[in-house]
Design an enzyme around this catalytic site. Structure first.
Site, PDB file in Angstrom:
ATOM      1  N   HIS A 163       2.175 -31.243 -30.171  1.00 42.52           N
ATOM      2  CA  HIS A 163       2.141 -30.012 -29.367  1.00 42.52           C
ATOM      3  C   HIS A 163       1.612 -28.832 -30.175  1.00 42.52           C
ATOM      4  CE1 HIS A 163       4.692 -32.287 -26.583  1.00 42.52           C
ATOM      5  NE2 HIS A 163       5.376 -32.653 -27.648  1.00 42.52           N
ATOM      6  N   SER A 282     -22.826 -16.165 -38.348  1.00 43.74           N
ATOM      7  CA  SER A 282     -23.053 -15.309 -37.188  1.00 43.74           C
ATOM      8  C   SER A 282     -24.287 -14.469 -37.440  1.00 43.74           C
ATOM      9  CB  SER A 282     -21.827 -14.420 -36.984  1.00 43.74           C
ATOM     10  OG  SER A 282     -22.178 -13.298 -36.213  1.00 43.74           O
ATOM     11  N   LYS A 288     -18.991 -14.494 -41.519  1.00 42.44           N
ATOM     12  CA  LYS A 288     -18.538 -15.658 -40.758  1.00 42.44           C
ATOM     13  C   LYS A 288     -19.136 -16.970 -41.236  1.00 42.44           C
ATOM     14  CE  LYS A 288     -16.942 -15.367 -36.769  1.00 42.44           C
ATOM     15  NZ  LYS A 288     -15.649 -15.875 -36.328  1.00 42.44           N
ATOM     16  N   GLU A 295     -18.143 -28.066 -33.171  1.00 41.08           N
ATOM     17  CA  GLU A 295     -17.985 -27.557 -31.796  1.00 41.08           C
ATOM     18  C   GLU A 295     -18.981 -28.253 -30.868  1.00 41.08           C
ATOM     19  OE1 GLU A 295     -18.311 -23.360 -32.461  1.00 41.08           O
ATOM     20  OE2 GLU A 295     -16.258 -23.200 -33.235  1.00 41.08           O
TER      21      GLU A 295
END
Ligand code: ARG
Length: 497
Positions: A163, A282, A288, A295
């Site tokens: 969880h 980025s 970043k 992804e």
């Protein structure tokens, strides 16, 4: 054109051209045509043509000379390539036309005793076999890097989650091996899909067989299929092999998406550092470092599931036998295999170049009182019913949370007093209790088969290495059966040209 004209075509030479033009020249020409996408099965079609022509000659249905000139023309068509084909309804028709253009009406004999229906089914299966083996091979590569990383981290303690909450400490190796197991099944599914795909529909003709004395076993053999798809109606209609292959791919993509998500989360927590090669930055935020490759890997599951859904929706409710809907079925599978193979390879690259931060992981491993289950187990091993032990430890956890304190032996003792009105130390020694509170110790105690204790894990790793070798052999066997068949066909063709 429809294949209803096939018999006329084969027998009547010039008449072929007239009937074709009649049915293929309308405003829906582009819509009807699969020629562009058929580049995927161009080589397959040539192989299928060759095997069929060799069989026709062996059976005396066409002469050796006719076979020779058709086979030579096919060679020229191959050299010119798919892009040199004149426009047409599909690659089958275009190749046949190219052969007729080169050698005259006798080229039309190539289409004796078959239809584009069994032909296209044979081409799809032929091509997909190679794709499925490539996909299986990619899964082996992924298993190899996961195994390597797991073997290097059998003692690297980390928090394990359920969880998304810290649950019990495990090791990085144990986490990685969970994906090795999943990918093992993915490999097996892909190889099974290959085996089901590997039957020859050729000779089923349009759907109802042929009066010619063909040898279906022979074309199957020449094309490296391990059997004939017997029923001629099933041969041209069946596409469940596509569904099975696409499902296997979608399942693998789903496995990959879970792996990608886990590593994205772990990277976010600072547990693992992705290589720059598998990260992006980025365009505006200079600081970043984003896990974009993972992804995208995660997103490929969406593509694959979409292709499976599209495919099954196309197949659902199709009547027997061939319907043109089928032209839009196999592209789903080909798109799925391309996307999933790429994602699987990228995932392997990301895993093999990632760096696990043992220090950060060890510091977090005991977070959220993740050793609680181990304490309850310890009490249960000392004779307390597990449910009672659970209650004692839950009470300690609650108090610790209220007081924002860590769980200690003292805290466990007062919880025991509160719940049982007796001392914890009647059951366990303080030193054992303190050891159980240590995440590394907690891991080491869970030595059951498949558990995270380094010893158990090493066994799992050794077993998985054996399975990997066995699967590599199973793959190599299939790969060489295919290349042997290619070689056999080439040799047969050479005797005619
Ligand atoms: N291009 C077609 C396909 O992919 C080939 C079969 C055409 N057969 C027919 N009866 N129109 O399915």
């Amino acid at each position: 054109m429809t294949d209803d004209s096939t018999a006329d075509n084969a027998a009547a030479g010039e008449k072929t051209v007239v009937r074709r033009d009649r049915f293929s020249g309308g405003p829906a020409r582009e819509f009807l045509s699969s020629l562009a996408g058929d580049s995927r099965i161009f080589a397959a079609d040539l192989a299928v043509d060759r095997a069929h022509v060799v069989m026709l000659a062996e059976q005396g249905i066409i002469s050796d000379e006719e076979a020779g000139s058709i086979l030579s023309a096919l060679e020229a068509v191959e050299t010119a390539g798919h892009s040199a084909l004149a426009s047409g309804e599909d690659v089958h028709e275009a190749i046949e036309s190219a052969v007729i253009d080169r050698i005259g009406p006798d080229g039309g004999k190539m289409h004796t005793a078959r239809s584009r229906n069994d032909e296209v089914a044979a081409c799809i299966r032929y091509r997909l076999r190679g794709d499925l083996l490539e996909a299986a091979e990619t899964t082996l590569g992924l298993r190899e890097v996961l195994l390597e990383a797991a073997a290097a981290h059998t003692e690297t303690i980390m928090p394990g989650y359920t969880h998304l909450q810290a649950a019990q400490p495990i090791t990085v190796g144990h986490f990685l091996m969970s994906y090795v197991s999943a990918v093992e099944r993915d490999t097996a599914r892909l190889l099974e899909a290959f085996d089901r795909t590997n039957g020859s529909p050729l000779g089923g003709a349009a759907f109802a067989g042929t009066p010619f004395d063909i040898d279906r076993e022979r074309t199957a053999e020449l094309l490296g299929f391990d059997r004939v798809v017997e029923n001629s109606m099933d041969a041209s209609s069946a596409r469940d092999f596509l569904a099975e292959a696409t499902a296997a791919l979608a399942i693998h993509a789903t496995t990959l998406s879970g792996l990608a998500e886990d590593i994205i989360v772990y990277a976010n927590k600072g547990y693992v550092d992705l290589s720059d090669d598998y990260s992006s930055t980025s365009s505006i935020m200079p600081q970043k470092k984003n896990p974009d490759t993972l992804e995208l890997t995660r997103a490929v599951a969406g593509d694959a599931i979409g292709e499976l859904t599209g495919l099954l929706s196309t197949l659902k409710g199709l009547p027997r036998a061939y319907n043109r809907d089928l032209q839009r079925a196999h592209p789903h599978t080909f798109r799925a295999v391309d996307a999933v193979v790429e994602a699987s390879a990228v995932a392997a690259g990301a895993v093999s170049t990632a760096n696990w931060d043992a220090e950060v992981l060890a510091a977090e491993a005991g977070d959220g009182f993740s050793t609680a289950t181990g304490i309850a187990d310890l009490l249960a091993m000392a004779g307390l019913p597990f449910r009672t032990a659970h209650e004692v430890v839950a009470r300690a956890a609650e108090t610790a949370e209220d007081d924002e304190a860590a769980v200690s032996a003292a805290l466990l003792e007062s919880a025991t007093q509160a719940v049982l009105a007796e001392s914890l130390f009647e059951y366990v020694e303080q030193s054992a209790l303190e050891a159980a509170l240590d995440p590394a110790h907690s891991v080491a105690t869970r030595n059951s088969q498949g558990g995270p204790a380094p010893e158990a894990l090493e066994q799992t790793v050794a077993g998985a290495r054996k399975t990997l070798t066995a699967d590599s052999n199973a793959l190599a066997e299939r790969q060489s059966a295919l290349s042997e068949a290619e070689e056999r066909l080439r040799t047969e063709v050479e005797t005619y040209v």
